[in-house]
Write a protein that holds these residues in place. Sequence first.
Motif, short mmCIF file in Angstrom:
data_model
loop_
_atom_site.label_atom_id
_atom_site.label_comp_id
_atom_site.label_asym_id
_atom_site.label_seq_id
_atom_site.Cartn_x
_atom_site.Cartn_y
_atom_site.Cartn_z
N ILE A 15 54.92 16.84 -39.27
CA ILE A 15 55.36 18.16 -39.76
C ILE A 15 56.34 18.78 -38.77
CG2 ILE A 15 54.59 20.50 -40.33
CD1 ILE A 15 51.97 19.13 -41.38
N HIS A 16 56.00 18.74 -37.49
CA HIS A 16 56.90 19.27 -36.46
C HIS A 16 58.19 18.45 -36.42
CE1 HIS A 16 53.57 21.41 -33.91
NE2 HIS A 16 53.86 22.07 -35.03
N ALA A 17 58.07 17.13 -36.48
CA ALA A 17 59.26 16.26 -36.42
C ALA A 17 60.22 16.59 -37.55
CB ALA A 17 58.83 14.80 -36.47
N ALA A 18 59.70 16.74 -38.76
CA ALA A 18 60.55 17.06 -39.91
C ALA A 18 61.19 18.43 -39.75
CB ALA A 18 59.72 17.00 -41.20
N GLU A 19 60.45 19.39 -39.22
CA GLU A 19 60.99 20.74 -39.00
C GLU A 19 62.13 20.72 -37.98
OE1 GLU A 19 59.51 25.09 -37.37
OE2 GLU A 19 58.03 23.80 -38.33
N ILE A 20 61.95 19.98 -36.90
CA ILE A 20 62.98 19.89 -35.86
C ILE A 20 64.29 19.36 -36.44
CG2 ILE A 20 63.61 18.63 -33.75
CD1 ILE A 20 60.51 18.84 -33.05
N CYS A 21 64.21 18.42 -37.36
CA CYS A 21 65.41 17.86 -37.98
C CYS A 21 66.18 18.88 -38.82
CB CYS A 21 65.05 16.65 -38.83
SG CYS A 21 64.56 15.22 -37.85
N GLN A 22 65.54 19.98 -39.17
CA GLN A 22 66.20 21.02 -39.97
C GLN A 22 66.86 22.11 -39.12
OE1 GLN A 22 63.45 22.56 -42.90
NE2 GLN A 22 62.79 20.50 -43.46
N TRP A 23 66.63 22.08 -37.83
CA TRP A 23 67.19 23.12 -36.97
C TRP A 23 68.70 23.01 -36.93
CZ3 TRP A 23 63.55 22.49 -32.13
CH2 TRP A 23 62.28 22.98 -32.47
N VAL A 24 69.38 24.16 -36.98
CA VAL A 24 70.83 24.21 -36.94
C VAL A 24 71.23 25.11 -35.77
CG1 VAL A 24 72.93 24.89 -38.17
CG2 VAL A 24 71.00 23.88 -39.43
N TYR A 25 71.97 24.55 -34.83
CA TYR A 25 72.45 25.29 -33.66
C TYR A 25 73.88 25.75 -33.89
CZ TYR A 25 68.45 23.19 -31.25
OH TYR A 25 67.19 22.81 -30.87
N LYS A 26 74.20 26.93 -33.37
CA LYS A 26 75.57 27.45 -33.46
C LYS A 26 76.46 26.69 -32.46
CE LYS A 26 74.14 32.04 -34.82
NZ LYS A 26 73.98 33.43 -34.44
N PRO A 27 77.75 26.50 -32.80
CA PRO A 27 78.66 25.86 -31.85
C PRO A 27 78.69 26.64 -30.53
CG PRO A 27 79.66 26.04 -34.02
CD PRO A 27 78.37 26.83 -34.06
N PRO A 28 78.84 25.98 -29.41
CA PRO A 28 79.05 24.54 -29.22
C PRO A 28 77.74 23.75 -29.14
CG PRO A 28 79.18 25.61 -27.10
CD PRO A 28 78.95 26.71 -28.13
N TYR A 29 76.60 24.46 -29.31
CA TYR A 29 75.29 23.81 -29.18
C TYR A 29 74.94 22.93 -30.37
CZ TYR A 29 75.04 27.30 -25.52
OH TYR A 29 75.31 28.07 -24.43
#
Length: 161
Positions: A16-30
């Motif tokens: 569940i955590h692994a799948a959630e991490i894959c959905q994270w979106v960082y703002k540029p340049p990160y």
Amino acid sequence: MISSPATFYTVPMDVIHAAEICQWVYKPPYNIYGWMSWEQMQALGIEFGDPRLRSEQYVSVVNGQGMLCGFAQLFPMEGVVRLGIGMRPDLCGHGMGHLFMNAVVKEALERYPDREIDLEVLTWNQRAIRAYQKSGFTITDTYERRTPTGDKPFYCMVYDK
């Protein structure tokens, strides 16, 4: 929701955590720190998409309420454990990085008490570098390393026990 927890904890990373991490979106340049989809990670069997690697090398970092706040990879090498760190995007830049890192370092020291702890960080990522320094890491080397977008300058930082 941004909370300011006094303490972070590490727990085994579950799917569940692994799948959630894959959905994270960082703002540029990160945004270079984002992952491919969970389905791709599982299909390719890479990183925390591989159940064995996930259980052996990855931990989730949660706050006192059990909310997922980030993750760490503890990659064992000869005499060293190399950390890979990821904090939930909405928590980045709010002065909690050193608290987050303290939990990760504690886990690394428990698992690998006789090994040096280090990490690599892009030289432009001053936000992360400040958090790492506040947690007891020191820059020990500078070098170029290949990334998906070409060779980039990195610092190696070592934890000073």
